[in-house]
Write an enzyme that holds these catalytic residues in place. Structure first.
Site, PDB file in Angstrom:
ATOM      1  N   GLY A  49     -23.001  42.349 -65.528  1.00 38.54           N
ATOM      2  CA  GLY A  49     -24.014  42.783 -64.561  1.00 38.54           C
ATOM      3  C   GLY A  49     -24.920  43.866 -65.118  1.00 38.54           C
ATOM      4  CB  CYS A  50     -24.198  47.055 -66.825  1.00 41.25           C
ATOM      5  SG  CYS A  50     -23.209  47.760 -65.478  1.00 41.25           S
TER       6      CYS A  50
END
Length: 330
Positions: A49-50
């Site tokens: 996600g990051c």
């Protein structure tokens, strides 16, 4: 710590902080001033996600004018490797103790909440997203970023709507509201911060009637205003500069401008006039100085008492010379 200027605002302001970036250099909250900046908090470098979030912001970095900053609890070494590996163009900062994240209110039960903020050139937080879903988030932030910048470039609606209206209703005004107008005026700039303006709020019937006797015939409408603000100064209150420049007059004029803008925001008419007997006004109020103007203050909507000329003026379009007549850019 930084020399961050405190800004009185209805918006939350960025907390003061100093962190280190991916190169180990210090980056402080002061570095955010003077530009629109996106600051986003992400939980851990190089996780799916990051990574997606960093890449999405990188793809749009030019449209953000390069002003995107990601903050995580990772070490400087970790964010440096993350940035290099993924080809990220955003600036990354290390917040190992989550202290800055806590100041932004994005830590819960010791865990960092993925969040994003848009900060304006004055250090005010103007937009925020808490508990972010990464998919499509960067584009959504960019839309708000562009919208915010365009909004701030527009001429203020309070400036546009302000007019020298005369149809003032004789409804009472509170001391608190009247003081607020002067408080706004008192925030104006002045030469050497001398603050040469002085204000007398006239609101008792006895004193109002006395001031009415000093008004010119054309300012008959002011007798319906529930309050008159007499503005004055003295030469020695302000700076006396070369070529006969008495800056007390200029500074006091700026203060009146602030007052008019504040009145418009509060839904009030504030109409300054020059038609009065200044010597009589000074005698009535015991003023030692130069009476610059008298401002009639009140709510709009009392048209029955206006003469035909003023009724037409009240309903007319704003009349301004073409900009090219008053502006030269060289």
């Amino acid at each position: 710590m930084s020399n961050m200027v405190k800004v009185d605002s209805n918006y939350k302001t960025v907390p003061e902080f100093v962190l280190k970036d991916e190169d180990g250099n210090e980056f402080s909250s002061v570095n955010l001033l003077g530009k629109y900046t996106v600051v986003y908090f992400y939980p851990k470098a190089d996780t799916p996600g990051c990574t997606m979030e960093g890449i999405d912001f990188t793809h749009l970095i030019d449209e953000f004018e390069g002003n995107v900053i990601g903050i995580s609890p990772d070490s400087c070494n970790a964010i440096s490797k993350f940035k290099s590996k993924r080809g990220l163009k955003v600036k990354l900062l290390s917040d190992p103790d989550k202290k800055v994240a806590e100041q932004f209110g994005v830590v819960k039960d010791g865990k960092l909440i993925r969040s994003t903020f848009i900060i304006d050139p004055w250090g005010r937080i103007r937009r925020e997203w808490i508990k972010v879903s990464v998919q499509g988030h960067a584009k959504e932030v960019l839309e708000e970023y562009k919208k915010l910048v365009e909004e701030d470039k527009k001429i203020s609606d309070n400036i546009k709507v302000r007019r020298a209206f005369r149809g003032i209703r004789p409804l009472p005004l509170s001391d608190e509201d009247l003081k607020k107008l002067v408080e706004a005026a008192h925030l104006a700039p002045s030469c050497m911060n001398k603050q040469p303006w002085r204000f007398v709020i006239v609101r008792t019937q006895e004193k109002l009637q006395q001031i009415h006797s000093a008004l010119s015939e054309g300012n008959y409408w002011m007798k319906h205003a529930p309050a008159l603000i007499v503005v004055y100064t003295k030469n020695d209150f302000g700076c006396q500069l070369s070529d006969g420049r008495n800056y007390a007059l200029f500074d006091t004029g700026m203060a009146v401008g602030f007052l008019l803008a504040q009145a418009t925001q509060m839904g009030l008419v504030a109409h300054p006039v020059a038609g009065y007997d200044p010597l009589k006004v000074k005698e009535i109020l015991g003023i030692d100085g130069i009476v610059i103007t008298i401002i009639a203050v009140g709510y709009w909507g009392n048209f029955e008492m206006l003469n035909e000329k003023h009724t037409q003026a009240e309903q007319s379009e704003r009349n301004r010379q073409p900009l090219e007549n008053i502006l030269k850019i060289i």
